[in-house]
Structures are given as structure tokens and as C-alpha cells.
Scaffold this active site. Structure first.
Site, PDB file in Angstrom:
ATOM      1  N   ASP A 196       0.852  -1.199   0.000  1.00  0.00           N
ATOM      2  CA  ASP A 196       0.000   0.000   0.000  1.00  0.00           C
ATOM      3  C   ASP A 196       0.881   1.240   0.000  1.00  0.00           C
ATOM      4  O   ASP A 196       0.944   1.968   0.983  1.00  0.00           O
ATOM      5  CB  ASP A 196      -0.916  -0.040   1.235  1.00  0.00           C
ATOM      6  CG  ASP A 196      -1.809   1.198   1.302  1.00  0.00           C
ATOM      7  OD1 ASP A 196      -1.958   1.893   0.278  1.00  0.00           O
ATOM      8  OD2 ASP A 196      -2.348   1.473   2.387  1.00  0.00           O
ATOM      9  N   PHE A 197       1.590   1.427  -1.116  1.00  0.00           N
ATOM     10  CA  PHE A 197       2.499   2.573  -1.204  1.00  0.00           C
ATOM     11  C   PHE A 197       1.740   3.771  -1.770  1.00  0.00           C
ATOM     12  O   PHE A 197       0.964   3.633  -2.716  1.00  0.00           O
ATOM     13  CB  PHE A 197       3.709   2.222  -2.066  1.00  0.00           C
ATOM     14  CG  PHE A 197       4.461   1.038  -1.521  1.00  0.00           C
ATOM     15  CD1 PHE A 197       5.050   1.117  -0.261  1.00  0.00           C
ATOM     16  CD2 PHE A 197       4.527  -0.148  -2.214  1.00  0.00           C
ATOM     17  CE1 PHE A 197       5.716   0.014   0.271  1.00  0.00           C
ATOM     18  CE2 PHE A 197       5.187  -1.248  -1.696  1.00  0.00           C
ATOM     19  CZ  PHE A 197       5.783  -1.166  -0.444  1.00  0.00           C
ATOM     20  N   GLU A 198       1.970   4.912  -1.141  1.00  0.00           N
ATOM     21  CA  GLU A 198       1.226   6.113  -1.531  1.00  0.00           C
ATOM     22  C   GLU A 198       2.166   7.308  -1.592  1.00  0.00           C
ATOM     23  O   GLU A 198       3.053   7.443  -0.754  1.00  0.00           O
ATOM     24  CB  GLU A 198       0.098   6.385  -0.509  1.00  0.00           C
ATOM     25  CG  GLU A 198      -0.835   5.195  -0.396  1.00  0.00           C
ATOM     26  CD  GLU A 198      -1.967   5.377   0.617  1.00  0.00           C
ATOM     27  OE1 GLU A 198      -2.250   6.523   0.993  1.00  0.00           O
ATOM     28  OE2 GLU A 198      -2.556   4.366   1.005  1.00  0.00           O
ATOM     29  N   ASN A 199       1.946   8.170  -2.547  1.00  0.00           N
ATOM     30  CA  ASN A 199       2.658   9.452  -2.642  1.00  0.00           C
ATOM     31  C   ASN A 199       4.175   9.305  -2.648  1.00  0.00           C
ATOM     32  O   ASN A 199       4.883  10.139  -2.110  1.00  0.00           O
ATOM     33  CB  ASN A 199       2.294  10.386  -1.462  1.00  0.00           C
ATOM     34  CG  ASN A 199       0.817  10.389  -1.177  1.00  0.00           C
ATOM     35  OD1 ASN A 199       0.030  10.537  -2.102  1.00  0.00           O
ATOM     36  ND2 ASN A 199       0.432  10.209   0.077  1.00  0.00           N
ATOM     37  N   ILE A 200       4.694   8.223  -3.215  1.00  0.00           N
ATOM     38  CA  ILE A 200       6.149   8.082  -3.220  1.00  0.00           C
ATOM     39  C   ILE A 200       6.571   7.235  -4.413  1.00  0.00           C
ATOM     40  O   ILE A 200       5.864   6.300  -4.802  1.00  0.00           O
ATOM     41  CB  ILE A 200       6.649   7.456  -1.897  1.00  0.00           C
ATOM     42  CG1 ILE A 200       8.175   7.473  -1.847  1.00  0.00           C
ATOM     43  CG2 ILE A 200       6.119   6.051  -1.687  1.00  0.00           C
ATOM     44  CD1 ILE A 200       8.739   7.262  -0.469  1.00  0.00           C
TER      45      ILE A 200
END
Ligand SMILES: *[C@@H]1O[C@H](CO)[C@@H](O)[C@H](O)[C@H]1NC(C)=O
Ligand SMILES: *[C@@H]1O[C@H](CO)[C@@H](O)[C@H](O)[C@H]1NC(C)=O
Ligand SMILES: *[C@@H]1O[C@H](CO)[C@@H](O)[C@H](O)[C@H]1NC(C)=O
Ligand SMILES: *[C@@H]1O[C@H](CO)[C@@H](O)[C@H](O)[C@H]1NC(C)=O
Ligand SMILES: *[C@@H]1O[C@H](CO)[C@@H](O)[C@H](O)[C@H]1NC(C)=O
Ligand SMILES: *[C@@H]1O[C@H](CO)[C@@H](O)[C@H](O)[C@H]1NC(C)=O
Ligand SMILES: *[C@@H]1O[C@H](CO)[C@@H](O)[C@H](O)[C@H]1NC(C)=O
Ligand SMILES: CC(=O)N[C@H]1CO[C@H](CO)[C@@H](O)[C@@H]1O
Length: 338
Positions: free
Chosen positions: A173-177
Site C-alpha cells: 500500500d504505497f502512496e505518494n512516493i
């Protein structure tokens, strides 16, 4: 053969066991994130409770996703964990950012005994590591994750946060990167699954609905075999609030894009696309009540978006405080048994 299967599911329904783990052939999977106490109350009746409470009271839920591993390469070279208020029931493992969590270990076993699939998620909006500097570092880390959370190995001395409990797979759940070398990590982990043939392990991800997803994109680009994706249809211009009733032409709500992704780009063409929804009004932008979620599901089914696999809910603390939400959402899914 058909007949005995029917009898078996009738028996399960008769026992009240409506759901039993992730099912790649079903359109009524329900997955719920647990661990981050997103209701953000530390103590009292509304605060996040231990995992087993949700497994025991969430008949409709197939999958609980423990959140989060916050780093792969943290203090002492080990991954790091954060479970919000639930980590008050854990102790720090000396020299690492890992936690020793005997209660979560016990609850994983309880939940699996109730038929739930238990995944462990890395990421969240606070994740800042950005993956790995090389493919070698990625594959090494995959082996360590497997040793820490996969099957117990007699010859291993790593400090296992969940003791002898063994999770059922890994979520991203990787976000904004921007993430580097994640396909190497995910593929190495997946290849290790075959070390343990005693059960099925799953790989899943939770991209934002905007396509292509920046953070998870390289893994979703036909490089990694996913069993399911829990697409976040909230907090975005493509989210549920942008679904327009009574028209097949959706300008913004983009389930069609994800169905097309599943069928034409995904390494697993039978991957399940589950619609991620907020569990309460403040769990994420674009909250919709169960009846509207039901109308959107009807639209998805009418459009023959056959990759549809069910619903993901963020998160347990808020969904349970929103009385009746989970069972009501489940009742609108194709083939729901209650
Ligand atoms: C912590 O442990 C107590 C005592 O077993 C339990 O009641 C509570 O639900 C746990 N809290 C969390 C957030 O896991
Ligand atoms: C933690 O580990 C360090 C060395 O890695 C050691 O000096 C220290 O005594 C340990 N503390 C505990 C509580 O075990
Ligand atoms: C433990 O032993 C198994 C074979 O029994 C082997 O596959 C595995 O790589 C070993 N693990 C470690 C950490 O040495
Ligand atoms: C996916 O792959 C295509 C073709 O190799 C490439 O053009 C595109 O930039 C990639 N997208 C992402 C998000 O990695
Ligand atoms: C729009 O669709 C909903 C169900 O999605 C239905 O209840 C309603 O009657 C429809 N309205 C019109 C004007 O067709
Ligand atoms: C629905 O989509 C499937 C492929 O996913 C296709 O085989 C089937 O013919 C489609 N049905 C209709 C009614 O278009
Ligand atoms: C929890 O639910 C109650 C009853 O609906 C509501 O009044 C309260 O605001 C909710 N708490 C939070 C933090 O959302
Ligand atoms: C009485 C009680 O449970 N207190 C807890 C409230 O939350 C704080 C912060 O998470 C804990 O440290 C307390 O133990």
C-alpha cells in the site's frame, strides 16, 4: 461433484459461516484493513480493539489486512512495525523497530481458525523508504520478510513478531512516493511461497484509483502476479463520489480502466479488482452509504466488468463504529448469502 459442492455450501450457510477466506472465483470478497486505528481514539469503546474481536464479529469479512510494516530496512537491518494503539499490547524487540506481539499472534491463529485470510501490508501514507537501492537489496529483504512472517524454520533465529503464527500473504500500500526495485522484491517473495505447500499464499496491492498509480505502478505493469488489488475508490477524482447514476458513460469514476488493466496488462489476467471504500464518513473522502455502494456494484456487474471481486474497507475501527455498515455492504454483493 457439483451436487456435493452445493451441499457443502448449504451446510456452511446453515452454520452461519457466510464467508471463508479470499476466493478468486467470487465477486463477494470483503477485505478490511486493521491496525491503524483510523478512528484515532486511543482508549475507550470506540478505539480499535484486538484483531480477534473483528474476526469474531465480522462474519461477512474474508480478509483482514494487518497494517503496517512501515519500513523494510529499519533499525538493526530489520523491518519496522506500527499498529497504533494495538502496539500497546506488544513489546519492542531490542535493537530493532520490530515488535513482539503475542496477542496478535494468538489472534491470527483464532482468525485463521474462523476461515479468515490474514495478510500483512507494507506502506501507508507515512511510508517514506521508497523501496530498495538495488535488486539485490530487494531480494535479500524478501527473504528476511519470509523468515520473519512466513513458515517457521527450525534453522532460523530471527525474532518473529508473531511467533509461530504464519500470515497468508503480503500486501503493498504505497502512496505518494516513487518506489524502486519493488518488482524484484515482490517476485522473490512470490517465488518463496512455493517453499510451503501446506497452504496458499497471496500477493495483493492497494493502488489509488487514478491510473496509472504512481507508487505501485511498476509492480502493476505486467511484472508481478497479483491475486487481488484493492483499488482505493476514495480520496481521488476517480472515486465513488464521482459515479453518476443512470448512465453507462462515466467520465470520472474509472472502474472500466481497472477492469481493462486486469484483462490486458496484469500478469494475472484473472486478478480480482475489489472496490476500496471508506468505512465511515471521516475514513476517507468520497464516503457513500451501503445502498449507494450497492448501486455502483450493480453498475459494475451490468457493465460486465468481470474482474470485479468484491469490496475492501478502510478500516476496521471506523467501519465497526458505523453500525451495520459491513454486513449491509456485503448484502449488496453478487451471490451474497445473507
Ligand atoms: C489490548 O489488550 C487488551 C487486553 O487483552 C484487549 O482488551 C484490547 O482489545 C487490546 N487492544 C488492542 C488495540 O489490540
Ligand atoms: C539490547 O541490546 C544491546 C546490544 O545490542 C545490549 O547492550 C542491551 O543490553 C540490550 N538490552 C536489553 C534490554 O536486552
Ligand atoms: C533453512 O533450511 C532450509 C532447508 O531445510 C533451507 O531451505 C533454508 O534456506 C534454511 N534457512 C536458513 C535461514 O538458513
Ligand atoms: C509501463 O510499461 C510501459 C511499457 O513498457 C511504459 O511505457 C510505462 O511507462 C510503464 N508505466 C509504469 C507506471 O511503470
Ligand atoms: C436511477 O437509478 C436508480 C438505481 O441506480 C433508480 O433507483 C432510479 O429510479 C433511477 N432514476 C431514473 C430517473 O431513472
Ligand atoms: C462479459 O465478459 C466476458 C469476458 O470477461 C465475456 O466472455 C462475455 O462474453 C461478456 N458477456 C457479455 C454479455 O458481454
Ligand atoms: C462513533 O459512532 C457514534 C454513533 O454513531 C457517533 O456518534 C460518533 O461520532 C462516532 N465516533 C467517531 C469518532 O466517528
Ligand atoms: C487506561 C488506558 O487504557 N490507557 C491507555 C490510553 O492510551 C494511551 C496511549 O495510547 C496508553 O498509553 C494508555 O495505557
Amino acid at each position: 461433484m457439483m451436487k456435493s459442492i452445493l451441499c457443502f455450501s448449504t451446510l456452511l450457510a446453515g452454520l452461519g459461516l457466510v464467508q471463508a477466506g479470499f476466493d478468486a472465483d467470487s465477486q463477494n470478497n470483503v477485505a478490511v484493513y486493521w491496525g491503524q486505528n483510523s478512528i484515532n481514539i486511543a482508549n475507550g469503546t470506540e478505539a480499535q480493539k484486538r484483531l480477534s474481536y473483528y474476526c469474531e464479529t465480522g462474519d461477512e469479512v474474508d480478509v483482514f489486512i494487518l497494517s503496517f510494516v512501515t519500513k523494510y530496512q529499519g533499525t538493526g537491518g530489520y523491518p519496522e512495525l506500527n499498529f497504533a494503539n494495538a502496539q500497546n499490547n506488544c513489546t519492542a524487540i531490542n535493537g530493532t523497530g520490530l515488535l513482539d506481539c503475542p496477542q496478535i499472534a494468538e489472534d491470527i491463529v483464532t482468525c485463521q481458525g474462523l476461515g479468515k485470510t490474514i495478510l500483512l501490508s507494507t506502506g501507508g501514507s507515512a511510508y517514506t523508504e521508497g523501496g530498495f537501492t538495488s535488486e539485490e537489496a530487494a531480494t535479500e529483504s524478501a527473504h528476511l520478510m519470509w523468515e520473519l512472517f512466513g513458515p517457521v524454520s527450525d534453522n532460523s533465529s530471527v525474532p518473529r513478531p508473531f511467533g509461530k503464527a504464519v500470515i497468508d500473504g503480503f500486501d503493498f500500500d504505497f502512496e505518494n512516493i516513487e518506489m524502486s526495485n519493488m518488482p524484484a522484491f515482490a517476485n522473490e517473495l512470490r517465488s518463496l511461497y512455493s517453499d510451503d505447500t501446506s497452504k496458499t499464499y497471496y500477493t495483493t496491492a492497494a493502488p489509488q484509483c487514478a491510473y496509472p498509480d504512481e507508487a505501485d505502478g511498476p509492480m502493476l505493469n505486467g511484472t508481478v502476479y497479483f491475486d487481488a488489488v484493492w483499488v482505493q475508490f476514495y480520496n481521488n477524482g476517480c472515486d465513488m463520489a464521482n459515479w453518476v447514476p443512470n448512465t453507462t458513460t462515466q467520465w470520472n469514476f474509472n472502474f472500466d480502466t481497472w477492469d481493462n488493466w486486469a484483462k490486458t496488462i496484469s500478469l494475472n489476467p484473472d486478478v480480482k479488482v475489489c472496490m476500496g471504500v471508506p468505512g465511515d464518513t471521516s475514513a476517507g473522502g468520497g464516503y457513500e452509504p451501503p445502498s449507494t455502494i450497492g448501486e455502483i456494484v450493480d453498475y459494475i456487474v451490468d457493465q460486465n466488468y468481470t474482474s470485479f471481486g468484491g469490496i475492501m474497507i478502510w478500516d476496521a475501527s471506523q467501519a465497526w463504529n458505523n453500525s451495520g455498515f459491513v454486513s449491509s455492504v456485503y448484502s449488496y454483493l453478487p451471490g451474497a448469502s445473507a
